[in-house]
Scaffold this motif. Structure first.
Motif, PDB file in Angstrom:
ATOM      1  N   VAL A  15       0.851  -1.207   0.000  1.00 49.37           N
ATOM      2  CA  VAL A  15       0.000   0.000   0.000  1.00 49.37           C
ATOM      3  C   VAL A  15       0.881   1.249   0.000  1.00 49.37           C
ATOM      4  O   VAL A  15       0.525   2.284   0.540  1.00 49.37           O
ATOM      5  CB  VAL A  15      -0.974   0.012   1.206  1.00 49.37           C
ATOM      6  N   ALA A  16       2.039   1.145  -0.650  1.00 47.27           N
ATOM      7  CA  ALA A  16       3.033   2.222  -0.608  1.00 47.27           C
ATOM      8  C   ALA A  16       2.583   3.479  -1.335  1.00 47.27           C
ATOM      9  O   ALA A  16       2.907   4.592  -0.934  1.00 47.27           O
ATOM     10  CB  ALA A  16       4.356   1.738  -1.188  1.00 47.27           C
ATOM     11  N   ASP A  17       1.846   3.304  -2.444  1.00 45.12           N
ATOM     12  CA  ASP A  17       1.418   4.448  -3.244  1.00 45.12           C
ATOM     13  C   ASP A  17       0.116   4.080  -3.958  1.00 45.12           C
ATOM     14  O   ASP A  17      -0.445   2.997  -3.744  1.00 45.12           O
ATOM     15  CB  ASP A  17       2.504   4.858  -4.238  1.00 45.12           C
ATOM     16  N   PHE A  18      -0.352   4.976  -4.813  1.00 49.00           N
ATOM     17  CA  PHE A  18      -1.643   4.755  -5.481  1.00 49.00           C
ATOM     18  C   PHE A  18      -1.621   3.512  -6.365  1.00 49.00           C
ATOM     19  O   PHE A  18      -2.555   2.701  -6.340  1.00 49.00           O
ATOM     20  CB  PHE A  18      -2.007   5.984  -6.321  1.00 49.00           C
ATOM     21  N   PHE A  47      -7.435   3.506   1.184  1.00 46.72           N
ATOM     22  CA  PHE A  47      -7.650   2.232   0.501  1.00 46.72           C
ATOM     23  C   PHE A  47      -9.130   1.917   0.336  1.00 46.72           C
ATOM     24  O   PHE A  47      -9.553   1.374  -0.695  1.00 46.72           O
ATOM     25  CB  PHE A  47      -6.943   1.098   1.241  1.00 46.72           C
ATOM     26  N   ALA A  48      -9.933   2.267   1.328  1.00 46.09           N
ATOM     27  CA  ALA A  48     -11.377   2.033   1.218  1.00 46.09           C
ATOM     28  C   ALA A  48     -11.961   2.792   0.026  1.00 46.09           C
ATOM     29  O   ALA A  48     -12.808   2.271  -0.710  1.00 46.09           O
ATOM     30  CB  ALA A  48     -12.084   2.449   2.513  1.00 46.09           C
ATOM     31  N   GLU A  49     -11.466   4.006  -0.199  1.00 53.30           N
ATOM     32  CA  GLU A  49     -11.968   4.797  -1.333  1.00 53.30           C
ATOM     33  C   GLU A  49     -11.516   4.193  -2.659  1.00 53.30           C
ATOM     34  O   GLU A  49     -12.278   4.162  -3.637  1.00 53.30           O
ATOM     35  CB  GLU A  49     -11.470   6.240  -1.213  1.00 53.30           C
ATOM     36  N   ILE A  50     -10.286   3.697  -2.720  1.00 56.01           N
ATOM     37  CA  ILE A  50      -9.817   3.061  -3.950  1.00 56.01           C
ATOM     38  C   ILE A  50     -10.624   1.801  -4.237  1.00 56.01           C
ATOM     39  O   ILE A  50     -10.944   1.497  -5.395  1.00 56.01           O
ATOM     40  CB  ILE A  50      -8.301   2.762  -3.850  1.00 56.01           C
ATOM     41  N   LEU A  51     -10.986   1.066  -3.190  1.00 58.85           N
ATOM     42  CA  LEU A  51     -11.845  -0.105  -3.382  1.00 58.85           C
ATOM     43  C   LEU A  51     -13.199   0.302  -3.969  1.00 58.85           C
ATOM     44  O   LEU A  51     -13.736  -0.384  -4.847  1.00 58.85           O
ATOM     45  CB  LEU A  51     -12.068  -0.824  -2.052  1.00 58.85           C
ATOM     46  N   ARG A  52     -13.742   1.407  -3.501  1.00 58.12           N
ATOM     47  CA  ARG A  52     -15.030   1.883  -4.034  1.00 58.12           C
ATOM     48  C   ARG A  52     -14.901   2.210  -5.518  1.00 58.12           C
ATOM     49  O   ARG A  52     -15.837   1.984  -6.295  1.00 58.12           O
ATOM     50  CB  ARG A  52     -15.512   3.104  -3.242  1.00 58.12           C
ATOM     51  N   GLU A  53     -13.738   2.731  -5.910  1.00 66.24           N
ATOM     52  CA  GLU A  53     -13.518   3.009  -7.330  1.00 66.24           C
ATOM     53  C   GLU A  53     -13.462   1.721  -8.143  1.00 66.24           C
ATOM     54  O   GLU A  53     -13.660   1.734  -9.352  1.00 66.24           O
ATOM     55  CB  GLU A  53     -12.225   3.808  -7.512  1.00 66.24           C
ATOM     56  N   HIS A  54     -13.180   0.596  -7.459  1.00 66.35           N
ATOM     57  CA  HIS A  54     -13.190  -0.713  -8.111  1.00 66.35           C
ATOM     58  C   HIS A  54     -14.548  -1.406  -7.937  1.00 66.35           C
ATOM     59  O   HIS A  54     -14.660  -2.617  -8.087  1.00 66.35           O
ATOM     60  CB  HIS A  54     -12.077  -1.607  -7.537  1.00 66.35           C
ATOM     61  N   ARG A  55     -15.552  -0.617  -7.598  1.00 63.96           N
ATOM     62  CA  ARG A  55     -16.938  -1.077  -7.450  1.00 63.96           C
ATOM     63  C   ARG A  55     -17.106  -2.112  -6.341  1.00 63.96           C
ATOM     64  O   ARG A  55     -17.889  -3.057  -6.451  1.00 63.96           O
ATOM     65  CB  ARG A  55     -17.460  -1.631  -8.784  1.00 63.96           C
ATOM     66  N   VAL A  56     -16.343  -1.924  -5.283  1.00 59.62           N
ATOM     67  CA  VAL A  56     -16.493  -2.753  -4.087  1.00 59.62           C
ATOM     68  C   VAL A  56     -17.142  -1.894  -3.010  1.00 59.62           C
ATOM     69  O   VAL A  56     -16.704  -0.763  -2.764  1.00 59.62           O
ATOM     70  CB  VAL A  56     -15.113  -3.262  -3.588  1.00 59.62           C
ATOM     71  N   SER A 100       0.015  12.333  -2.062  1.00 60.48           N
ATOM     72  CA  SER A 100       0.364  11.870  -3.406  1.00 60.48           C
ATOM     73  C   SER A 100      -0.574  10.742  -3.841  1.00 60.48           C
ATOM     74  O   SER A 100      -0.869  10.588  -5.033  1.00 60.48           O
ATOM     75  CB  SER A 100       1.821  11.399  -3.449  1.00 60.48           C
ATOM     76  N   ILE A 101      -1.040   9.954  -2.873  1.00 60.80           N
ATOM     77  CA  ILE A 101      -2.029   8.908  -3.183  1.00 60.80           C
ATOM     78  C   ILE A 101      -3.369   9.542  -3.490  1.00 60.80           C
ATOM     79  O   ILE A 101      -4.024   9.208  -4.487  1.00 60.80           O
ATOM     80  CB  ILE A 101      -2.156   7.933  -1.991  1.00 60.80           C
ATOM     81  N   LEU A 102      -3.763  10.488  -2.647  1.00 60.53           N
ATOM     82  CA  LEU A 102      -5.050  11.163  -2.844  1.00 60.53           C
ATOM     83  C   LEU A 102      -5.104  11.891  -4.177  1.00 60.53           C
ATOM     84  O   LEU A 102      -6.129  11.871  -4.880  1.00 60.53           O
ATOM     85  CB  LEU A 102      -5.277  12.147  -1.691  1.00 60.53           C
ATOM     86  N   LYS A 103      -4.002  12.519  -4.556  1.00 55.93           N
ATOM     87  CA  LYS A 103      -3.961  13.314  -5.786  1.00 55.93           C
ATOM     88  C   LYS A 103      -4.319  12.480  -7.008  1.00 55.93           C
ATOM     89  O   LYS A 103      -4.999  12.950  -7.927  1.00 55.93           O
ATOM     90  CB  LYS A 103      -2.567  13.933  -5.944  1.00 55.93           C
ATOM     91  N   VAL A 109     -12.897  -9.083   4.658  1.00 55.13           N
ATOM     92  CA  VAL A 109     -12.199  -8.246   5.634  1.00 55.13           C
ATOM     93  C   VAL A 109     -10.802  -7.960   5.093  1.00 55.13           C
ATOM     94  O   VAL A 109     -10.093  -8.880   4.687  1.00 55.13           O
ATOM     95  CB  VAL A 109     -12.095  -8.931   7.009  1.00 55.13           C
ATOM     96  N   VAL A 110     -10.431  -6.691   5.062  1.00 53.69           N
ATOM     97  CA  VAL A 110      -9.118  -6.269   4.582  1.00 53.69           C
ATOM     98  C   VAL A 110      -8.402  -5.538   5.715  1.00 53.69           C
ATOM     99  O   VAL A 110      -8.981  -4.658   6.359  1.00 53.69           O
ATOM    100  CB  VAL A 110      -9.244  -5.335   3.365  1.00 53.69           C
ATOM    101  N   VAL A 111      -7.159  -5.924   5.971  1.00 56.56           N
ATOM    102  CA  VAL A 111      -6.343  -5.284   7.003  1.00 56.56           C
ATOM    103  C   VAL A 111      -5.135  -4.649   6.320  1.00 56.56           C
ATOM    104  O   VAL A 111      -4.444  -5.316   5.548  1.00 56.56           O
ATOM    105  CB  VAL A 111      -5.879  -6.311   8.055  1.00 56.56           C
ATOM    106  N   VAL A 112      -4.904  -3.369   6.589  1.00 57.52           N
ATOM    107  CA  VAL A 112      -3.804  -2.668   5.917  1.00 57.52           C
ATOM    108  C   VAL A 112      -2.778  -2.143   6.914  1.00 57.52           C
ATOM    109  O   VAL A 112      -3.104  -1.774   8.037  1.00 57.52           O
ATOM    110  CB  VAL A 112      -4.315  -1.491   5.052  1.00 57.52           C
ATOM    111  N   SER A 113      -1.542  -2.126   6.461  1.00 55.68           N
ATOM    112  CA  SER A 113      -0.454  -1.496   7.209  1.00 55.68           C
ATOM    113  C   SER A 113      -0.361  -0.035   6.799  1.00 55.68           C
ATOM    114  O   SER A 113      -1.067   0.418   5.890  1.00 55.68           O
ATOM    115  CB  SER A 113       0.877  -2.196   6.901  1.00 55.68           C
ATOM    116  N   ALA A 114       0.532   0.700   7.448  1.00 57.36           N
ATOM    117  CA  ALA A 114       0.850   2.053   7.012  1.00 57.36           C
ATOM    118  C   ALA A 114       1.609   1.981   5.694  1.00 57.36           C
ATOM    119  O   ALA A 114       2.311   1.002   5.424  1.00 57.36           O
ATOM    120  CB  ALA A 114       1.686   2.763   8.065  1.00 57.36           C
ATOM    121  N   SER A 115       1.453   2.991   4.866  1.00 55.63           N
ATOM    122  CA  SER A 115       2.212   3.037   3.615  1.00 55.63           C
ATOM    123  C   SER A 115       3.706   2.996   3.917  1.00 55.63           C
ATOM    124  O   SER A 115       4.168   3.554   4.922  1.00 55.63           O
ATOM    125  CB  SER A 115       1.883   4.317   2.839  1.00 55.63           C
ATOM    126  N   SER A 116       4.448   2.320   3.063  1.00 54.94           N
ATOM    127  CA  SER A 116       5.881   2.124   3.265  1.00 54.94           C
ATOM    128  C   SER A 116       6.585   3.448   3.582  1.00 54.94           C
ATOM    129  O   SER A 116       6.413   4.438   2.874  1.00 54.94           O
ATOM    130  CB  SER A 116       6.484   1.505   2.000  1.00 54.94           C
TER     131      SER A 116
END
Length: 449
Positions: free
Chosen positions: A14-17, A127-136, A74-77, A35-42
């Motif tokens: 989950v280092a970048d977009f 990451f939750a928002e990126i998943l929504r963009e993937h129709r999840v 930079s991910i949000l952008k 269920v998805v568990v994420v770490s902090a970006s690298s």
């Protein structure tokens, strides 16, 4: 839910977009991942650890905060115009900044845990928002509502029964409709204060959540396609292992393999949850399955290396034909909260190995411990050592195993050997300077022929 999967994505995943998008594709392509568990970006956690020390010059602190903001924005952008998401991210960064400026930060483990939680909290938001963009249909869920722990800030102990109760109440009813995105590494105590689970905490919390929702599998996505026969940095001939037993994996994790932390396997073993380790960069490449039973049980499965070991030898004529001497030694070690890895004994001496990492928060072998040990015997300390472990099956009962390993190492000085206590490992202590060459040569002898 039958076939429910928990997927955990590490910092590099989950280092970048682009990395997050690859992970989102993995989730979107498998409807069993709920269920998805994420770490902090690298890189973020390293910055947070520096901040958590407190008492730093204002310009240094502000520079670190700016670096963290750059990584997140930079991910949000790359997501385009998301004003509500930008506002939520800005709010988290402002909270982080306020805690970083707290005068008590350096002396408060509770404040440090709160500060360290922001990396995962920002990752899950994005990451939750990126998943929504993937129709999840993804929900950014605060894992602190479920992962309940004691108040041992910095290395909290999870309350297994309470975690299970909270998951059954807050998560399970909604899983048929949503994918829950949660934060690894963090929890909360009975007072609602943020806690962290210590080293390996993200994988461990993912395993705890998998157990609490009765998952059939836990996927751990990282930057390598599985568990290897040894560290690929030590030999180019290291290769991925398609399957490995829980017992073997636990030995590998205990003796230095970085891909899995030993605590991660405890909930999985307890609840018979299969664990998959694969690369989020190349999910089609396969990976390693960890389970109780494997199709093949070779004598040699892998070689692990654990650096920065200390050999402590205690010698006393009082040991000769005496009872209770070892009990006295281990009582002292327990008093100082020291865990022993390997131990060998003779008539009048006992030798044992300890982890003593140079970047550790504190030294295990303190002057106080040494003084107390010297009251019962002569003490010798040797540093600059590494522990090599050959991992496999039925090693204590397979003809020629010990001879094969030792004959391959006839040119090297082995400081200590432990064999027979476990069916799954043969361990020996060597000089750290020799360790990389030993692992490479031993891998060639055991795996390349």
């Amino acid at each position: 839910m039958t076939g429910l999967i928990v997927a955990k994505f590490g910092g590099t995943s989950v280092a970048d977009f682009d990395a997050m998008s690859r992970c989102a594709s993995i989730v979107a392509s498998n409807q069993d991942i709920k269920v998805v568990v994420v770490s902090a970006s690298s890189g973020v956690t390293n910055y947070l650890v520096r901040l958590a020390k407190g008492n730093m010059p204002t310009n240094e602190r502000d520079a670190i905060l700016a670096h963290i903001a750059d990584i997140e924005f930079s991910i949000l952008k790359k997501m385009g115009n998301k004003p509500e998401l930008a506002q939520a991210l800005e709010h988290l960064l402002n909270e982080l900044s306020a805690i970083a400026k707290e005068s008590e930060l350096a002396n408060s483990l509770a404040l440090q845990d709160e500060l360290l939680s922001f990396g995962e909290r920002m990752s899950s938001l994005l990451f939750a928002e990126i998943l929504r963009e993937h129709r999840v249909h993804a929900v950014n869920f605060d894992v602190r509502q479920v992962v309940k722990t004691d108040s041992s800030y910095g290395k909290a102990t999870p309350d297994i029964e309470q975690i299970k109760h909270q998951a059954e109440t807050l998560i399970l009813p909604e899983l048929p409709h949503s994918v829950f995105v949660m934060q690894g590494f963090i929890g909360s105590d009975e007072f609602g204060k943020t806690t962290t689970l210590g080293r390996g905490g993200s994988d461990y919390s993912a395993a705890l959540l998998a157990e609490s929702v009765q998952a059939s599998a836990l996927q751990i996505w990282t930057d390598v396609n599985g568990i290897y026969t040894t560290d690929p940095r030590l030999t180019a001939k290291a290769r991925p292992i398609p399957e490995i037993s829980f017992d073997e994996a636990a030995e590998m994790a205990t003796f230095g393999a970085k891909i899995l932390h030993p605590a991660t396997l405890i909930p999985a073993m307890r609840s018979n949850i299969r664990v998959f380790v694969g690369s989020s960069r190349d999910p089609e490449a396969g990976g390693t399955w960890v389970a109780w039973e494997t199709e093949h049980k070779p004598a040699y499965r892998a070689i692990a290396l654990r650096k920065e070991q200390v050999l402590l030898t205690l010698k006393s004529p009082a040991m000769l034909h005496a009872t209770g001497f070892l009990a006295e030694v281990f009582t002292l070690l327990a008093k100082h909260k020291i865990s022993v890895d390997l131990i060998t004994t003779s008539e009048i001496s006992v030798a044992l190995t300890l982890d003593e990492p140079t970047n550790g928060n504190s030294r295990k072998i303190t002057p106080t411990l040494l003084a107390e040990l010297r009251e019962i015997g002569e003490v010798e300390i040797e540093e600059g050592l590494s522990l090599v472990a050959v991992i496999g099956n039925h090693l204590q009962a397979t003809r020629g195993v010990g001879g094969n390993v030792l004959s391959a190492l006839e040119k090297y000085n082995l400081r200590m050997i432990c064999h027979g206590a476990s069916a799954h490992n043969l361990c020996f202590l060597v000089r750290s300077d020799d360790a990389p060459g030993i692992v490479e040569h031993l891998h060639h002898c055991l795996f390349d022929n």
